[in-house]
Every structure is written in structure tokens, then in C-alpha cells.
Design a protein around this motif. Sequence first.
Motif, PDB file in Angstrom:
ATOM      1  N   PRO A 113       0.806  -1.241   0.000  1.00  0.00           N
ATOM      2  CA  PRO A 113       0.000   0.000   0.000  1.00  0.00           C
ATOM      3  C   PRO A 113       0.836   1.288   0.000  1.00  0.00           C
ATOM      4  O   PRO A 113       0.289   2.383  -0.132  1.00  0.00           O
ATOM      5  N   ARG A 114       2.169   1.143   0.082  1.00  0.00           N
ATOM      6  CA  ARG A 114       3.008   2.360  -0.024  1.00  0.00           C
ATOM      7  C   ARG A 114       3.121   2.811  -1.489  1.00  0.00           C
ATOM      8  O   ARG A 114       3.673   3.902  -1.751  1.00  0.00           O
ATOM      9  N   HIS A 115       2.620   1.984  -2.408  1.00  0.00           N
ATOM     10  CA  HIS A 115       2.720   2.347  -3.843  1.00  0.00           C
ATOM     11  C   HIS A 115       1.336   2.467  -4.483  1.00  0.00           C
ATOM     12  O   HIS A 115       0.416   1.733  -4.104  1.00  0.00           O
ATOM     13  N   TRP A 116       1.192   3.335  -5.471  1.00  0.00           N
ATOM     14  CA  TRP A 116      -0.026   3.446  -6.273  1.00  0.00           C
ATOM     15  C   TRP A 116       0.097   2.515  -7.470  1.00  0.00           C
ATOM     16  O   TRP A 116       1.081   2.582  -8.220  1.00  0.00           O
ATOM     17  N   TYR A 117      -0.864   1.605  -7.629  1.00  0.00           N
ATOM     18  CA  TYR A 117      -0.900   0.738  -8.812  1.00  0.00           C
ATOM     19  C   TYR A 117      -2.213   1.015  -9.532  1.00  0.00           C
ATOM     20  O   TYR A 117      -3.284   0.939  -8.920  1.00  0.00           O
ATOM     21  N   GLU A 118      -2.102   1.318 -10.854  1.00  0.00           N
ATOM     22  CA  GLU A 118      -3.345   1.541 -11.622  1.00  0.00           C
ATOM     23  C   GLU A 118      -4.109   0.227 -11.798  1.00  0.00           C
ATOM     24  O   GLU A 118      -5.318   0.185 -11.723  1.00  0.00           O
ATOM     25  N   ASP A 119      -3.326  -0.844 -12.042  1.00  0.00           N
ATOM     26  CA  ASP A 119      -3.945  -2.107 -12.441  1.00  0.00           C
ATOM     27  C   ASP A 119      -4.156  -3.020 -11.232  1.00  0.00           C
ATOM     28  O   ASP A 119      -3.215  -3.617 -10.713  1.00  0.00           O
ATOM     29  N   LEU A 120      -5.414  -3.131 -10.787  1.00  0.00           N
ATOM     30  CA  LEU A 120      -5.727  -3.964  -9.619  1.00  0.00           C
ATOM     31  C   LEU A 120      -5.431  -5.435  -9.897  1.00  0.00           C
ATOM     32  O   LEU A 120      -5.127  -6.198  -8.980  1.00  0.00           O
ATOM     33  N   ASN A 121      -5.489  -5.834 -11.168  1.00  0.00           N
ATOM     34  CA  ASN A 121      -5.168  -7.241 -11.480  1.00  0.00           C
ATOM     35  C   ASN A 121      -3.712  -7.532 -11.144  1.00  0.00           C
ATOM     36  O   ASN A 121      -3.373  -8.612 -10.659  1.00  0.00           O
ATOM     37  N   GLU A 122      -2.845  -6.535 -11.389  1.00  0.00           N
ATOM     38  CA  GLU A 122      -1.424  -6.712 -11.031  1.00  0.00           C
ATOM     39  C   GLU A 122      -1.279  -6.827  -9.516  1.00  0.00           C
ATOM     40  O   GLU A 122      -0.551  -7.671  -9.001  1.00  0.00           O
ATOM     41  N   VAL A 123      -2.028  -5.988  -8.796  1.00  0.00           N
ATOM     42  CA  VAL A 123      -1.958  -6.026  -7.328  1.00  0.00           C
ATOM     43  C   VAL A 123      -2.424  -7.388  -6.820  1.00  0.00           C
ATOM     44  O   VAL A 123      -1.755  -8.027  -5.996  1.00  0.00           O
ATOM     45  N   ASP A 124      -3.558  -7.855  -7.389  1.00  0.00           N
ATOM     46  CA  ASP A 124      -4.087  -9.156  -6.962  1.00  0.00           C
ATOM     47  C   ASP A 124      -3.071 -10.263  -7.228  1.00  0.00           C
ATOM     48  O   ASP A 124      -2.829 -11.115  -6.378  1.00  0.00           O
ATOM     49  N   ARG A 125      -2.477 -10.209  -8.396  1.00  0.00           N
ATOM     50  CA  ARG A 125      -1.543 -11.287  -8.790  1.00  0.00           C
ATOM     51  C   ARG A 125      -0.283 -11.264  -7.932  1.00  0.00           C
ATOM     52  O   ARG A 125       0.200 -12.300  -7.466  1.00  0.00           O
ATOM     53  N   ARG A 126       0.216 -10.075  -7.654  1.00  0.00           N
ATOM     54  CA  ARG A 126       1.511  -9.978  -6.968  1.00  0.00           C
ATOM     55  C   ARG A 126       1.392 -10.060  -5.451  1.00  0.00           C
ATOM     56  O   ARG A 126       2.317 -10.539  -4.779  1.00  0.00           O
TER      57      ARG A 126
END
Length: 279
Positions: free
Chosen positions: A18-31
Motif C-alpha cells: 500500500p506504499r505504492h499506487w498501482y493503476e492495475d488492480l489485477n497486477e496487485v491481486d496477482r503480486r
Amino acid sequence: MGAKFVVFPELAFTTFFPRHWYEDLNEVDRRFFESTMPSAETQPLFEEAKKLGIGFYIGYAELTQEEGRTRRFNTAILVGPDGAIVGKYRKIHLPGHADHKPEAAFQHLEKKYFEVGNLGFRVWRFMNTITGMLICNDRRWPEAFRVLALQGAEVVALGFNTPSENLSYPEPPALRVHHHLIMAQAMAFQNATWLVETAKCGFEDGYRMFGHSLIVAPTGEIAAKSASEEDEVICFNADIDLAADLKRTMFNFAAHRRPEHYGLIVERVGAEVTPAKGP
Ligand code: ING
């Protein structure tokens, strides 16, 4: 060291993303999110604990389908020495913000990536104790501990990832640690519970988080404390019944609490200036 119960940090399997902004939630979910617990990657931890006969608390990012939609929670589980999941808690106090702050040195986007926990503050019969769970920012809200103590909590396990820097205004890192120490001692004492708080700490992605993992006795005394920001294990042989006298006398809730005067704590969310009209 003979430990029977181990408390790991919040989001123990990943960086504090959560210290970073990710546009793609799919990337967040995967990683960063776990869609099953355990999974092939995390099963070895469960097997090792079972082999050693050790119960544990561990925090992770939970991805789940509930009520027909994808849900994301900052979650912690209690796992018994037989490897079975005994309890689950989903973090209720989510600090930070949901919007992107590009000018900030780092983000704190728990309100973006996680929903407010929907399982409440609960306790479980666990390894011959009554154990409750909290996560990180929950330790700043006395109500959370009190709800656990009102259910008979004898042990509270809490993992945390607390940045050394304040996102919003200049604050000496030592002052942040001071807050952490006084909150832990006050909450353990005022609720007559053992409190185990475990840090994920040191530099992660280049961002520093402070350590000061603690084992606090119901008396409010720090029984064990980590001394570095490296991988470190602290251990204490806790007498769970140390709290008996406090629960029977000073913090005998049934004898001394006056909920009829506490209404605002539940009725009002933010502070409002409402001075009395007279003496
Ligand atoms: N981290 C921090 C915590 O509550 C924080 C966020 C730090 C909020 C300092 C306010 C002040 O310890 C998490 N993960 O909650």
C-alpha cells in the motif's frame, strides 16, 4: 527457544505494497494477494509449524469472492499446532487514504486496496487460552482492545508494518516509537491481557519501518522487546494467569464499568464541540 505460539507481522508474505499506487488492480491481486490459505507457496509454513507443534498468527492480503463480488481484506489468521486455521480477523481500522498523492514521498493506500473488515473483533479458544487478534493501526484505537477484553481475551496477537516516516507532517521517528510503546503498555494493562506485537521492519523497497516488537504482560510491563531492525526472534515464557488479580479487582469490568455514560463512544464517529450549557 521452546516457543509454543509464534506471532508473525502484518502482510507477512509480501512487501507493504500500500506504499505504492498501482493503476492495475489485477497486477496487485496477482503480486500481493492470497486467493487461498494455505496455498502451494504457503503450505510449507503450515507443515513446518505442525511438525514443530507450534501455533501461529500470521497476516496476509486476502482475496476472496463473497456475496457475488471480489473482496480484498488485510487479514490475519490463528493456526493451531495441528495446522488447522482456528480463527480469522479482517483489519477494521484502515489508516491512510484511497486517492493517489503523487507529490508525497510514499503512499499509504490501505483504504484503496482493502475493505473494512467484516468479521468484527472476536476471540477464540486457542492453545488453552482465550486469544483475540488485531492488526497494526487497530492498536491506536482503545475500543478495539476493549471489545476483545469484554469477550474474555487473555492474549491479543497483533502484527504491524509501521513506517518510520510520517506521511503527513514532520515527526521525529523516536516519537512514533514512543507512541507505539505507550499504546502497547496501556492497552495490555487497561484490559489485563498479554499483548504480542510483531513488526515487519527495516528497509523494504527502500522505505524504512520501525521494529520494537513487544511482548507486554497484563501488568503493562514490557516482558520482551526486539532490539534491532533485522530478522530477530523474541520469546517469553508467559504465565497466562498473571492477569487474574487485575481482572478480579482493578479491571473487574462487571463491578466498575458504567456503559450508561459511554453512549457517545458508539453514537458519534467524529468529534463535535458540544459544551454543557451550565454547571
Ligand atoms: N501502519 C501504520 C500504523 O498505524 C500509521 C499507519 C502510522 C497511521 C502512524 C498513523 C500514524 O501503525 C499500518 N499498517 O496501520
